[in-house]
Each structure stands twice: as C-alpha cells, then as structure tokens.
Design a protein around this motif. Structure first.
Motif, PDB file in Angstrom:
ATOM      1  N   TYR A  54       0.812  -1.224   0.000  1.00 25.28           N
ATOM      2  CA  TYR A  54       0.000   0.000   0.000  1.00 25.28           C
ATOM      3  C   TYR A  54       0.842   1.269   0.000  1.00 25.28           C
ATOM      4  CZ  TYR A  54      -3.939  -3.098   0.717  1.00 25.28           C
ATOM      5  OH  TYR A  54      -4.865  -4.077   0.552  1.00 25.28           O
ATOM      6  N   VAL A  55       1.947   1.268   0.735  1.00 24.19           N
ATOM      7  CA  VAL A  55       2.803   2.468   0.714  1.00 24.19           C
ATOM      8  C   VAL A  55       3.380   2.653  -0.687  1.00 24.19           C
ATOM      9  CG1 VAL A  55       4.826   3.611   1.697  1.00 24.19           C
ATOM     10  CG2 VAL A  55       3.325   2.269   3.171  1.00 24.19           C
ATOM     11  N   TRP A  56       3.760   1.534  -1.285  1.00 23.27           N
ATOM     12  CA  TRP A  56       4.256   1.579  -2.679  1.00 23.27           C
ATOM     13  C   TRP A  56       3.200   2.209  -3.585  1.00 23.27           C
ATOM     14  CZ3 TRP A  56       2.880   0.054  -7.538  1.00 23.27           C
ATOM     15  CH2 TRP A  56       3.894  -0.044  -8.510  1.00 23.27           C
ATOM     16  N   LEU A  57       1.954   1.760  -3.416  1.00 22.09           N
ATOM     17  CA  LEU A  57       0.888   2.283  -4.280  1.00 22.09           C
ATOM     18  C   LEU A  57       0.720   3.790  -4.082  1.00 22.09           C
ATOM     19  CD1 LEU A  57      -1.612  -0.680  -3.936  1.00 22.09           C
ATOM     20  CD2 LEU A  57      -0.678   0.172  -6.103  1.00 22.09           C
ATOM     21  N   ARG A  58       0.746   4.219  -2.823  1.00 24.83           N
ATOM     22  CA  ARG A  58       0.594   5.657  -2.560  1.00 24.83           C
ATOM     23  C   ARG A  58       1.791   6.418  -3.130  1.00 24.83           C
ATOM     24  NH1 ARG A  58      -0.375   9.686  -3.166  1.00 24.83           N
ATOM     25  NH2 ARG A  58      -1.186  11.419  -1.931  1.00 24.83           N
ATOM     26  N   ASP A  59       2.967   5.848  -2.959  1.00 29.57           N
ATOM     27  CA  ASP A  59       4.208   6.485  -3.419  1.00 29.57           C
ATOM     28  C   ASP A  59       4.258   6.609  -4.947  1.00 29.57           C
ATOM     29  OD1 ASP A  59       6.846   7.521  -2.942  1.00 29.57           O
ATOM     30  OD2 ASP A  59       7.692   5.593  -3.569  1.00 29.57           O
ATOM     31  N   HIS A  60       3.574   5.689  -5.644  1.00 27.65           N
ATOM     32  CA  HIS A  60       3.613   5.686  -7.100  1.00 27.65           C
ATOM     33  C   HIS A  60       2.405   6.338  -7.747  1.00 27.65           C
ATOM     34  CE1 HIS A  60       6.891   3.024  -6.135  1.00 27.65           C
ATOM     35  NE2 HIS A  60       7.344   3.231  -7.358  1.00 27.65           N
ATOM     36  N   CYS A  61       1.752   7.193  -6.988  1.00 30.80           N
ATOM     37  CA  CYS A  61       0.634   7.953  -7.566  1.00 30.80           C
ATOM     38  C   CYS A  61       1.192   8.895  -8.632  1.00 30.80           C
ATOM     39  CB  CYS A  61      -0.063   8.753  -6.472  1.00 30.80           C
ATOM     40  SG  CYS A  61      -1.421   9.738  -7.119  1.00 30.80           S
ATOM     41  N   ARG A  62       0.592   8.839  -9.833  1.00 30.13           N
ATOM     42  CA  ARG A  62       1.079   9.687 -10.927  1.00 30.13           C
ATOM     43  C   ARG A  62       0.148  10.875 -11.174  1.00 30.13           C
ATOM     44  NH1 ARG A  62       5.725   7.492  -9.865  1.00 30.13           N
ATOM     45  NH2 ARG A  62       6.935   6.736 -11.638  1.00 30.13           N
ATOM     46  N   SER A  63      -0.622  11.274 -10.161  1.00 28.26           N
ATOM     47  CA  SER A  63      -1.491  12.443 -10.333  1.00 28.26           C
ATOM     48  C   SER A  63      -0.627  13.696 -10.418  1.00 28.26           C
ATOM     49  CB  SER A  63      -2.452  12.564  -9.148  1.00 28.26           C
ATOM     50  OG  SER A  63      -1.725  12.902  -7.979  1.00 28.26           O
ATOM     51  N   ALA A  64      -1.213  14.770 -10.938  1.00 28.52           N
ATOM     52  CA  ALA A  64      -0.440  15.999 -11.173  1.00 28.52           C
ATOM     53  C   ALA A  64       0.201  16.543  -9.893  1.00 28.52           C
ATOM     54  CB  ALA A  64      -1.325  17.054 -11.810  1.00 28.52           C
ATOM     55  N   SER A  65      -0.475  16.347  -8.753  1.00 31.81           N
ATOM     56  CA  SER A  65       0.109  16.898  -7.521  1.00 31.81           C
ATOM     57  C   SER A  65       1.232  16.009  -6.972  1.00 31.81           C
ATOM     58  CB  SER A  65      -0.977  17.101  -6.460  1.00 31.81           C
ATOM     59  OG  SER A  65      -1.563  15.852  -6.137  1.00 31.81           O
ATOM     60  N   CYS A  66       1.198  14.731  -7.319  1.00 29.04           N
ATOM     61  CA  CYS A  66       2.223  13.817  -6.788  1.00 29.04           C
ATOM     62  C   CYS A  66       3.402  13.628  -7.725  1.00 29.04           C
ATOM     63  CB  CYS A  66       1.606  12.448  -6.514  1.00 29.04           C
ATOM     64  SG  CYS A  66       0.359  12.484  -5.232  1.00 29.04           S
ATOM     65  N   TYR A  67       3.178  13.911  -9.009  1.00 28.07           N
ATOM     66  CA  TYR A  67       4.204  13.588 -10.004  1.00 28.07           C
ATOM     67  C   TYR A  67       4.222  14.655 -11.087  1.00 28.07           C
ATOM     68  CZ  TYR A  67       6.987  10.534 -13.032  1.00 28.07           C
ATOM     69  OH  TYR A  67       7.982   9.982 -13.799  1.00 28.07           O
ATOM     70  N   ASN A  68       5.405  15.100 -11.421  1.00 24.39           N
ATOM     71  CA  ASN A  68       5.550  16.103 -12.458  1.00 24.39           C
ATOM     72  C   ASN A  68       5.861  15.397 -13.782  1.00 24.39           C
ATOM     73  OD1 ASN A  68       6.446  18.074 -14.219  1.00 24.39           O
ATOM     74  ND2 ASN A  68       7.414  19.282 -12.595  1.00 24.39           N
ATOM     75  N   SER A  69       4.864  15.336 -14.648  1.00 22.86           N
ATOM     76  CA  SER A  69       5.082  14.561 -15.882  1.00 22.86           C
ATOM     77  C   SER A  69       5.919  15.340 -16.900  1.00 22.86           C
ATOM     78  CB  SER A  69       3.752  14.117 -16.484  1.00 22.86           C
ATOM     79  OG  SER A  69       2.938  15.234 -16.678  1.00 22.86           O
ATOM     80  N   LYS A  70       6.160  16.622 -16.648  1.00 22.38           N
ATOM     81  CA  LYS A  70       7.070  17.377 -17.536  1.00 22.38           C
ATOM     82  C   LYS A  70       8.521  16.986 -17.266  1.00 22.38           C
ATOM     83  CE  LYS A  70       4.634  21.480 -19.018  1.00 22.38           C
ATOM     84  NZ  LYS A  70       3.619  21.838 -17.969  1.00 22.38           N
ATOM     85  N   THR A  71       8.854  16.833 -15.974  1.00 18.59           N
ATOM     86  CA  THR A  71      10.241  16.502 -15.638  1.00 18.59           C
ATOM     87  C   THR A  71      10.409  15.009 -15.362  1.00 18.59           C
ATOM     88  OG1 THR A  71       9.891  16.835 -13.273  1.00 18.59           O
ATOM     89  CG2 THR A  71      10.580  18.760 -14.542  1.00 18.59           C
ATOM     90  N   ASN A  72       9.281  14.289 -15.312  1.00 19.36           N
ATOM     91  CA  ASN A  72       9.308  12.871 -14.918  1.00 19.36           C
ATOM     92  C   ASN A  72       9.933  12.687 -13.548  1.00 19.36           C
ATOM     93  OD1 ASN A  72       8.144  11.495 -17.256  1.00 19.36           O
ATOM     94  ND2 ASN A  72       9.887  12.391 -18.311  1.00 19.36           N
TER      95      ASN A  72
END
Ligand SMILES: C[N+](C)(C)CCCC[C@H](N)C(=O)O
Ligand SMILES: O=C(O)CCC(=O)C(=O)O
Ligand SMILES: [Fe+2]
Length: 402
Positions: A54-72
């Motif tokens: 579950y921590v892995w799943l939360r850590d791998h959230c690719r939503s805009a607030s959790c992950y910057n898809s411009k910089t990856n």
C-alpha cells in the motif's frame, strides 16, 4: 477467513454478509480482478497475479500533484506517507484501477502500467534481451558489420549496430580510416569516451611503456579490463592500425554464456561466484606513471530478483589477495572459479578474430572477455573505453528497449 475479512474492511462494507458478497463480486471487469488484502493489494491481470504494497501504491501515484510529468520526477514527499496507510475505497474499469486514500486523494493506475511495473512482472522478464553464444553460434548468425559511411550518417545503421552490440556483446564497424582520429570519431558516434589513467584515446605497441602485460608481445588469457575499478569500463574499442608480423589474433569469449552454463550445471557454484566479494588491483610504479586502483565485487554481478547476470568481472592477472572470506568458503570459491574458467576456456566458446586496419571492434566489457595470441613484429593498437550509461542512453534515444 480472518485475512479475507480484514481485506474487505476498506471496501466500506457494513455487515459481514455484505462483505462476503463484495469479496466474491470484486471482479469488476473480465480483464482485471483484485482484492485488498490486509498487507497488500492483490491484482490478477493479463494472466499474472501481482501483489502491491500500500505504501508503494501511494508512493507511485502519478497524479499531477504527486508527479511532475514534464520533468518525470516525483513531487510527493515519500516520508509524508503514513506507513500503515490503506485505501478507503477502490474501483476499477476496463483499463484502470482507482484507489481513494484516507485523506480523500484519488489515484488512478493504468492496469498495463501496474503489470509492467510489478515485481512479478519483472521477475519473469529479462532486463536486457541477449543471445548467448559459442564461437559456432556467433559465426553462424552472420551478424553484419556496420560500414563507416553509413554508420556515421545514418541513424538506422547506428541503431542496428547498437542492437547487435547489446544482443551479442560485440560489434564491428568496417572501412574506418586507419587512424586514431577516425577511431575517436567512431567511438563518439556511440557514446562518451571514458577517460582513464591510460588516457582518453590510447595508441600502444609492445614497448612496455606501462607496467602491464598488455604492453608486451605475450599471449593474454581471456579477461575483462579495469576489473580493479569500482565500476569497470563499459565498452572497449579496439582498432589495430598496423601489424607487420605473425600471431596477435584477438580472442573473444561470451562470459554470460559461460556463467549460464555454471548456473545450469551447478547452481551452488553460481551462487558463490555471484556473492563472494573479490578484490582486483592495479599497482603501477613507474617513474612517469604511478597508479593504484582497487575494485571490489563478485565475479558475477546479478540482479537479485531474477538472477540475471549484468556484469562479469574476470581477470586472473589483476585479481588481488583474497582476504574477505573464511577458508572454507575460499575452498568452495576456487572450485566455482575453476568451473567458470573451464567454460571460458572451452575451445568451442573461443571466437578468434584477426583485427585489421579499418575494422573497429566494440566489446561489451561487462560481458565479453577478450584476450590475444602472442605475436611477433610491430603491432599497433589504438582505442578507448566508453561509458556504459551513455551507450545505453544512445541506444534508448534510437528506440531500442534496453
Ligand atoms: C591497453 N589498454 C589501455 C587497453 C588496457 C590496459 C589495461 C590492462 C589491464 N591489465 C586490464 O586488464 O585492465
Ligand atoms: O593486444 C591486444 O589485442 C589486447 C590487449 C588487451 O587485453 C588490452 O589492451 O586490454
Ligand atoms: Fe585487456
């Protein structure tokens, strides 16, 4: 049953019977089936059963607030995740799984992405596809050499060349002008040159200008270079600019093929070679050159999740004192080392090539061992080392999956 019950709590079911019903109808689409178990999410998709913490799943959230898809790059501060976190709600559709976290944040996971990034998925796939070879297999494959003009001007030619280098651990470019300058240009087409204490480009004869057997006319048993670096050089480039004399053929042996034979025949030996740390050392004490290098690591470097060998460090000349393991392990290690050496020296596994001016050889120094026959006369060899990361970077930029 207790596990099932706990696993269902987060589905928000109110009564025992509803919980069990939910449990059984948890398959939302024909393609995907999942359960929220007490300590992980179990997902069946594409014929694979996977488990995600579950921590892995939360850590791998690719939503805009959790992950910057411009910089990856990850925005989310992993240290802010509650280590006992579990989703409070979940659902899935044809292509995605959605989890709602206790703070209300929703994560959408693409199911294919999950499958590709699951441990179970990684475990059964190789990091790098390769063709293990004996001399016969390599010769029969008739792997084409790249040709200088096309190699320099056409990306498709470079891509094929790199594909061969990664599949077999060796590749040739022909019709290269027989100069150090052209060799450097060919090397730079592939990657960044890795400068070492031997220089950026080297151009050597048997003059014993350096304190190493490479600079003599003697035969050299198969070995990998710079085993005495913490990170041995990734690729070695050789271009024989002249040879007026006899002998001097280059020996090439697929180290991964030999390692694989050891793994198939005697897994315990493979285990020793991939776990016992060994030191290699280079001590040069000449008036002009003073160098002392130490590299430590097992002979076979493997990815622990799938036992795939990614680097062999084998150089009996440069291997240093063994003082990192107790005597009984030492004895077993020598037996394992003997088996590997026997495989490496099997005549079937030895590919002999005579390097000629114009023919540049690229060797994956993490995989293919090289050696040479003794020789007479003047023999001049130039070349360089390349940084492995940058070779792979070039390969990926051309669309290769490595
Ligand atoms: C001549 N050249 C620079 C290519 C290599 C010299 C390195 C030789 C050393 N024994 C080793 O195996 O690493
Ligand atoms: O002389 C050769 O062909 C190769 C010598 C060697 O092993 C090296 O330079 O790394
Ligand atoms: Fe060498």
């Amino acid at each position: 049953y207790v596990h099932l019950k706990q696993g269902l709590e987060c589905l928000g079911a109110s009564s025992q019977s509803t919980r069990l019903t939910l449990q059984r109808t948890v398959a939302h689409s024909s393609a995907c089936k999942y359960q929220l178990l007490p300590d992980c999410l179990e997902l069946s998709y594409g014929g694979l059963v996977m488990h995600f913490d579950y921590v892995w799943l939360r850590d791998h959230c690719r939503s805009a607030s959790c992950y910057n898809s411009k910089t990856n790059q990850r925005n989310l501060d992993t240290a802010s995740i509650e280590l006992n976190t579990r989703p409070s709600k979940s659902r899935s559709d044809e292509n995605n799984l959605y989890l709602t976290w206790p703070d209300g944040h929703i994560t959408r996971y693409n199911l294919t992405w999950l499958a590709q990034n699951s441990y179970e998925g990684q475990k059964r796939s190789a990091m790098q596809s390769r063709i293990l070879w004996s001399a016969d297999i390599y010769s029969s494959a008739k792997v084409p050499s790249a040709s200088w003009d096309k190699f320099m001007s056409c990306d498709e030619e470079l891509k094929n060349f790199l594909n061969n280098l990664l599949l077999y651990g060796i590749a040739f470019v022909e019709d290269v002008p027989p100069t150090q300058e052209a060799t450097e240009i060919a090397a730079q087409r592939v990657s960044l040159i890795r400068e070492t204490m031997y220089g950026r480009m080297w151009n050597f004869t048997s003059d014993f200008s350096r304190g190493d057997t490479a600079y003599t006319k003697l035969a050299l048993d198969c070995h990998t270079d710079t085993s005495y670096f913490q990170e041995p050089c990734g690729i070695q480039v050789f271009h024989c600019l002249r040879h007026e004399g006899t002998g001097g053929r280059t020996l090439l042996v697929d180290g991964f093929h030999a390692a694989d034979t050891v793994l198939q025949q005697t897994p315990d030996n493979f285990e020793l070679l991939s776990h016992v740390p060994i030191k290699h050392e280079y001590v040069e004490k000449l008036s002009e050159y003073r160098n002392h290098m130490i590299g430590i690591g097992p002979v076979l470097n493997v990815y622990p999740w799938n036992n795939e060998v990614y680097m062999i460090r084998y150089n009996n000349y440069d291997r240093s004192v063994i003082n990192t393991v107790p005597h009984d392990v030492v004895r077993r290690w020598y037996t394992a080392h003997r088996q590997l050496t026997t495989e490496l020296r099997r005549p079937d596994n030895k590919l002999w090539v005579k390097l000629k001016p114009g023919k540049v050889l690229f060797i994956d120094n993490w995989r293919v061992l090289h050696g040479r026959e003794s020789f007479t006369g003047l023999r001049q060899l130039c070349g360089c080392y390349l940084t492995r990361d940058d070779v792979l970077n070039t390969a990926r930029s051309l669309g290769l999956q490595v």
